[in-house]
Design a protein around this motif. Structure first.
Motif, short mmCIF file in Angstrom:
data_model
loop_
_atom_site.label_atom_id
_atom_site.label_comp_id
_atom_site.label_asym_id
_atom_site.label_seq_id
_atom_site.Cartn_x
_atom_site.Cartn_y
_atom_site.Cartn_z
N LYS A 169 40.17 43.98 76.29
CA LYS A 169 41.41 44.76 76.12
C LYS A 169 42.12 44.44 74.80
O LYS A 169 42.82 45.28 74.25
N GLY A 170 41.95 43.22 74.29
CA GLY A 170 42.63 42.83 73.05
C GLY A 170 41.88 43.31 71.82
O GLY A 170 41.11 44.26 71.88
N HIS A 171 42.05 42.58 70.70
CA HIS A 171 41.37 42.94 69.46
C HIS A 171 39.87 42.66 69.61
O HIS A 171 39.47 41.55 69.90
N THR A 172 39.05 43.66 69.38
CA THR A 172 37.61 43.49 69.59
C THR A 172 36.83 44.62 68.95
O THR A 172 37.43 45.55 68.36
N TYR A 180 38.42 53.80 73.09
CA TYR A 180 39.72 54.22 73.64
C TYR A 180 40.29 53.17 74.58
O TYR A 180 41.31 53.39 75.21
N PHE A 181 39.61 52.00 74.67
CA PHE A 181 40.01 50.99 75.67
C PHE A 181 40.82 49.85 75.07
O PHE A 181 41.86 49.47 75.59
N SER A 182 40.36 49.26 73.98
CA SER A 182 41.00 48.05 73.48
C SER A 182 42.29 48.38 72.71
O SER A 182 42.50 49.51 72.25
N GLU A 183 43.12 47.38 72.58
CA GLU A 183 44.37 47.48 71.82
C GLU A 183 45.15 48.74 72.18
O GLU A 183 45.45 48.98 73.35
N THR A 184 45.41 49.57 71.20
CA THR A 184 46.27 50.73 71.44
C THR A 184 45.52 51.95 71.98
O THR A 184 46.13 52.96 72.30
#
Ligand code: CA
Ligand code: CA
Length: 445
Positions: free
Chosen positions: A143-146, A194-198
């Motif tokens: 979910k984070g930066h990746t 469309y999942f991680s960060e924003t």
């Protein structure tokens, strides 16, 4: 003497044939098989264990639904489904080819390891030639930066040919290290994390090349990137120069419904964000972008991205980008100081219908000649055989090269014909034309 040389080379060729083996991979096969045409392997991973330099693995057509159980290598946060760490040799590549006339598709929709980055193909080896297959549905589970990736390269002298990376959440092709790699006639499209960060997919580039010190001479040729949520091609944080030659970028920064997503540059050629001078390469590399085409990217078609040196921009065509050519640079010693572009070398470039045509450039500090803006030549539709953008995503030619149609090619009588300056490439007529297609040349209709 000639006879002797001839005999020697025939002998070498015969030996190569004599000692090279062929293996097969197929859907619904088994890694307990011997890898023959009748009894193929199920995975490329298994085929790698069997082959030697000069051997070829033929991958039969069909849909390979990959599973988490097939992840070959886990290290830290990286889960590499296929991990290629065996190398070929000069003149004896390890070949992983689609079976002639067939289309293998590797689908990663079911590969969702928790808290790991998915790498469909991690390339640690050298002298490897991959050709003719698709990678789809690569997932992002963090979910984070990746980021996830279809291909990540670390070896040297590899060839990536006619590969399509699409309809996934991953970067298509990603290079951090390795020299003399050729990425040839590959397509990256409709990739959006469309999942991680924003959820805007701000890391999902079609092609990312970010070479570490010593990773030189990587070339992208004949590639296309469209509808990737971030950029088409991205060279941020490069310690060595990269070449983009005859590549196309369109609709990047948009979803396939033109929803606004990430950065959206066609060719993002350099930059180090706000890293201080002490962390930058010395000298700063000058990237080459030649004979490339950028169409309707959300931000800039050709973008210097706060680079700390000029790039070489030859014979590019930009059409309908928000900025067709944006040469924005940064100062070396003042990380906050963005300045109009300096030290860029531009020749024979052509732009049309940009929101802006040429921005952020200090012309006195650049080396400019025979670009449309130097010559004050304004295009009209009548200069081109076609402006039908559907032609951009037309099927490739049989040999994998870019589609040969009339899009943005110069019509006979166009004001851009023979208006360029000779920079050492082949041309037709009295002088080179402006833009990426030479009228009457290789890409003539
Ligand atoms: Ca990017
Ligand atoms: Ca010409």
């Amino acid at each position: 003497m000639i006879k002797k040389l001839l005999f020697t080379s025939i002998f070498i060729i015969q030996c190569t044939f004599a000692f090279s083996a062929t293996y097969y991979v197929a859907v619904n096969a088994s890694d307990n098989n011997p890898g023959t045409k009748a009894k193929p392997f199920a995975t490329i991973q298994k085929a790698q264990a069997a082959i030697s330099p000069g051997d070829t693995v033929y991958i039969r057509g069909g849909n390979y639904r990959m599973s988490e159980a097939q992840i070959a290598h886990k290290q830290g946060i990286y889960a590499s489904v296929t991990y290629l760490d065996k190398s070929g040799k000069p003149g004896a590549y390890l070949n992983y080819f689609a079976f002639p006339g067939e289309k293998p598709v590797f689908d990663y929709a079911d590969v969702k390891p928790a808290d790991q980055r998915v790498i469909a193909f991690m390339q640690m080896g050298s002298y490897i030639h991959l050709k003719g297959f698709d990678v789809i549905g690569v997932q992002v589970t963090i979910k984070g930066h990746t980021q996830s990736e279809c291909f990540e390269n670390h070896g040297d002298n590899n060839i990536y040919e006619q590969l399509s990376m699409h309809d996934g959440m991953a970067i298509g092709f990603y290079l951090l290290s390795g020299s003399n790699n050729l990425i040839l006639n590959c397509d990256a499209y409709r990739n959006w994390d469309y999942f991680s960060e924003t959820g805007r997919g701000g890391n999902t580039d079609g092609f990312g090349c970010h070479p570490r010190p010593g990773s030189k001479n990587n070339v992208f040729r004949g590639c296309r990137a469209w509808f990737n949520s971030d950029d088409g091609y991205d060279l941020i944080n490069s310690f060595e120069a990269t070449t983009f030659d005859h590549c196309w970028a369109m609709y990047n920064g948009f979803g396939s419904d033109f929803k606004s997503l990430g950065d959206g540059n066609g060719f993002k050629a350099g930059g180090y964000a706000r890293r201080p001078a002490s962390e930058l390469p010395n000298p700063i590399p000058q990237n080459t972008i030649e004979f490339c085409l950028a169409v309707h990217n959300k931000a800039s078609g050709f973008y210097a991205n706060h680079h700390v040196n000029g790039n070489i921009w030859y014979n590019n065509t930009a059409y309908r980008n928000s900025n067709n050519f944006n040469m924005l640079n940064r100062l070396l010693d003042d990380v906050k100081a963005d300045v109009p572009g300096y030290a860029h070398k531009l020749r024979n470039n052509l732009g049309y219908k940009g929101g802006k045509e040429l921005t952020e450039i200090d012309k006195a500090k650049c080396d400019l000649a025979n670009n449309y803006f130097d010559l004050n030549l304004d295009a009209t539709d009548d200069d081109f055989i076609s402006t039908d953008e559907a032609l951009l995503t037309a099927p490739r030619q049989k040999d994998g090269s870019l589609p040969d149609n009339g899009f943005m090619k110069l019509k006979p009588g166009s004001k851009f014909i023979d208006k360029g300056v000779d920079i050492g490439f082949k041309y037709v007529g009295k002088a080179p034309d402006l833009g990426c297609f030479e009228a009457g040349g290789k890409y003539a209709y």
